[in-house]
Design a protein around this motif. Structure first.
Motif, PDB file in Angstrom:
ATOM      1  N   SER A 223      -4.068   7.431  -9.161  1.00  7.87           N
ATOM      2  CA  SER A 223      -3.386   8.687  -8.827  1.00  7.87           C
ATOM      3  C   SER A 223      -4.382   9.747  -8.385  1.00  7.87           C
TER       4      SER A 223
ATOM      5  N   ASN B  35      -8.469   0.039   5.605  1.00 10.80           N
ATOM      6  CA  ASN B  35      -8.024   0.887   4.505  1.00 10.80           C
ATOM      7  C   ASN B  35      -8.907   0.750   3.265  1.00 10.80           C
TER       8      ASN B  35
ATOM      9  N   GLY C 182      -3.436   1.210  -7.419  1.00  9.19           N
ATOM     10  CA  GLY C 182      -4.151   2.397  -6.983  1.00  9.19           C
ATOM     11  C   GLY C 182      -4.394   3.367  -8.110  1.00  9.19           C
TER      12      GLY C 182
ATOM     13  N   LEU D 125      -1.703  11.302   1.266  1.00 11.85           N
ATOM     14  CA  LEU D 125      -2.262  11.771  -0.009  1.00 11.85           C
ATOM     15  C   LEU D 125      -2.900  13.153   0.132  1.00 11.85           C
TER      16      LEU D 125
ATOM     17  N   ILE E  96      -1.616   6.181   3.815  1.00  7.83           N
ATOM     18  CA  ILE E  96      -2.646   6.750   2.923  1.00  7.83           C
ATOM     19  C   ILE E  96      -2.975   8.220   3.248  1.00  7.83           C
TER      20      ILE E  96
ATOM     21  N   VAL F 177       0.845  -1.199   0.000  1.00  4.81           N
ATOM     22  CA  VAL F 177       0.000   0.000   0.000  1.00  4.81           C
ATOM     23  C   VAL F 177       0.882   1.253   0.000  1.00  4.81           C
ATOM     24  N   ASN F 178       1.873   1.267   0.874  1.00  4.87           N
ATOM     25  CA  ASN F 178       2.708   2.462   0.991  1.00  4.87           C
ATOM     26  C   ASN F 178       3.497   2.758  -0.286  1.00  4.87           C
TER      27      ASN F 178
ATOM     28  N   THR G 280      -0.219   2.087   7.393  1.00  7.79           N
ATOM     29  CA  THR G 280      -0.352   2.618   6.038  1.00  7.79           C
ATOM     30  C   THR G 280      -0.197   4.135   6.060  1.00  7.79           C
TER      31      THR G 280
ATOM     32  N   VAL H 136       1.098   4.544  -2.455  1.00 10.74           N
ATOM     33  CA  VAL H 136       0.875   5.899  -1.930  1.00 10.74           C
ATOM     34  C   VAL H 136       2.067   6.803  -2.274  1.00 10.74           C
TER      35      VAL H 136
ATOM     36  N   GLU I 273      -4.046   6.450  -4.637  1.00  6.91           N
ATOM     37  CA  GLU I 273      -4.885   5.869  -3.592  1.00  6.91           C
ATOM     38  C   GLU I 273      -5.041   4.372  -3.843  1.00  6.91           C
TER      39      GLU I 273
END
Lengths: 325, 325
Positions: free
Chosen positions: A145, A115, A143, A196, A193, A73-74, A191, A77, A82
């Protein structure tokens, strides 16, 4: 749950039971495990893959399951996207305890839910006893953008360097645990997130989470890619006391210890004040640690002490902690 | 290339060298390894992930590198999508010979090129000696549907069942190799991208490559998902003589041996003749092996012999060959 993984969980009826077990535990977070592939329903444009080989599997602040979600996930990010979907591939050693497996899957579930992520497809493989140590997880995350894609190539001299939280917690946790030291901190595994929000609001050029090799190694890699020097102020670094102690005992520099929930952010210097404020509001502990400047002979990372003396923070040559993530 | 993988290839300078080595060997097939994530430029809607733990790493007809590309590619093709991108995550054991690694990467390169695929992002992890046996590769493949997505839920009584090539070659190759038998065939490891032509032209309901558990297991899984019986004719099965011999020696049914380049296709019966013809033109050796019919008490796979006698081909309960893919 009692019992262990057997080699028969690799195929046939027992594999189907294993897949059902995973699906039930990830209830609501799995699109479907019936086919070997999954259908992407929402548009995606950023992807990252990571295999997790961490040892030990369980540690203060997380476990391999949580890390396998947060890690991929990171990375998504960090490119300004996302996270929406994930794939999940699990490799287990014959004899692995089912109750430990259940804990790991529950961690994955809780992290996916927290998440709002869905698992699109998965895979399981069982290897004979002795062919793999316990459990390895691979995740690929996709994800969308939230703005223009971030890239280390956007970085220019004059840009500000922000670190979003305390340094070295994950690496120090794993090292202290392996050595059997007593310690009162835990991994920063989480995470990123919420970062963002600053990507949407400010002129953020690039971000990178300070995993393997820590802040010092990540800055070196960025300096090389961006072809510039990065100068950071020693006094501005937020290194927890416990991490300092462990580092001193082990004779290592905490700047090379992995973080799993702390990132380095490069942004237009004019946005620094507001970005720091918003980061604080979002629950981070950010510090404005330095600047990008024109490179000298070769791109370097320089650590400036309170007297203004600069010393080079070299690129890592020797591995400090294998299986840190 | 001489030397071995060391634990220092896990991070820092040596990891960058390893990544450059991979990037150079995949010249032109890698979008970028500079960031931890990659940008998807073309729209994708199908994804599949797989970890490859095959032993031995090299076998007649392929190696773990080729298999890691074809395996994920085929899972995407099976849902009726054209593979476009791939992620590549490599786990290596400390001490792994660099010349073997180079061979594997070259295989990956050749398979990517041959199928016009790009690697979007990757990851490498080195584990201490003894923690993993040699080399594991995870790939996640993304593709774009060429028509309506295929699904086992589309299958109806009356549909025709086609097998696209010879049965059991991959499984028999790996088993014969491990036992030290002499044999004159090789794995069918290949991508199934040309099958998309029949998806575009005919009413194909579902496809599945007959990997772990072979044709018999895959048909059982499909019968269960589609909630119907599948009846296949023994006389129509194309099992190479060498595969039969190895199966007899080992006392196993070749219908449970893995294929890595042969799929089971379910289509409207009216399209069977033309589909078989086109498959032949595309270089496959297809056989029309049977039909889907209304289920009895529970969904089953039935093998009908030349006298019309049907026997149940049960779902696999015991693992025949761990680390087959």
């Amino acid at each position: 749950m009692k019992g262990t993984i057997t080699i028969h969980h690799n195929s046939g009826k027992r594999q189907i039971e294993l897949l059902r077990f995973i699906e039930e535990h990830l209830n609501g977070s799995v699109v479907s495990m019936e086919e070997d592939a999954g259908i992407i329903m929402k548009s995606v444009d950023v992807v990252s893959t990571d295999s997790f080989t961490i040892y030990p599997l369980f540690f203060p602040g997380g476990d391999i399951g949580k890390l396998a979600v947060t890690g991929s996930v990171n990375d998504v990010v960090m490119l300004g996207a996302e996270p929406i979907y994930m794939t999940l591939s699990i490799i287990l050693e014959e004899g692995f305890p089912l109750d430990s497996f259940e804990k790991v899957i529950s961690s994955i579930d809780s992290e996916l839910r927290g998440n709002n992520l869905k698992v699109l497809c998965g895979d399981t493989k069982i290897m004979n006893k002795g062919s793999v140590d316990g459990l390895i997880i691979n995740t690929t995350c996709f994800g969308k953008s939230v703005g223009k894609p971030l890239s280390v190539y956007n970085i220019e001299p004059g840009d500000a360097v922000i670190v979003t939280g305390p340094i070295g917690l994950h690496g120090a946790t794993i090292m202290a645990l392996r050595k059997g030291f007593e310690f009162n901190f835990h991994s920063d595994c989480r995470t990123l997130i919420p970062l963002l929000e600053i990507v949407k609001r400010f002129n953020v050029k690039a971000m990178r989470d300070a995993t393997r090799g820590g802040v010092a190694q990540i800055l070196n890699e960025i300096a090389t890619s961006a072809n510039c020097d990065i100068v950071i102020n020693e006094d501005m670094l937020l290194i927890p006391e416990g991490v300092k102690t462990i580092s001193e005992i082990l004779g290592i520099d905490p700047l090379y210890l992995a973080c799993e929930g702390t990132a380095v952010v490069f942004c237009d210097e004019r946005d620094t004040g507001e970005a720091l404020e918003l980061l604080g509001d979002l629950g981070f502990y950010p510090s404005f640690i330095g600047h990008v400047r024109e490179k000298g002979v070769i791109p370097r990372v320089l650590l400036k002490n309170r007297y203004g003396v600069e010393r080079v923070l070299p690129m890592l040559v020797e591995e400090l902690t294998p299986r840190i993530c």
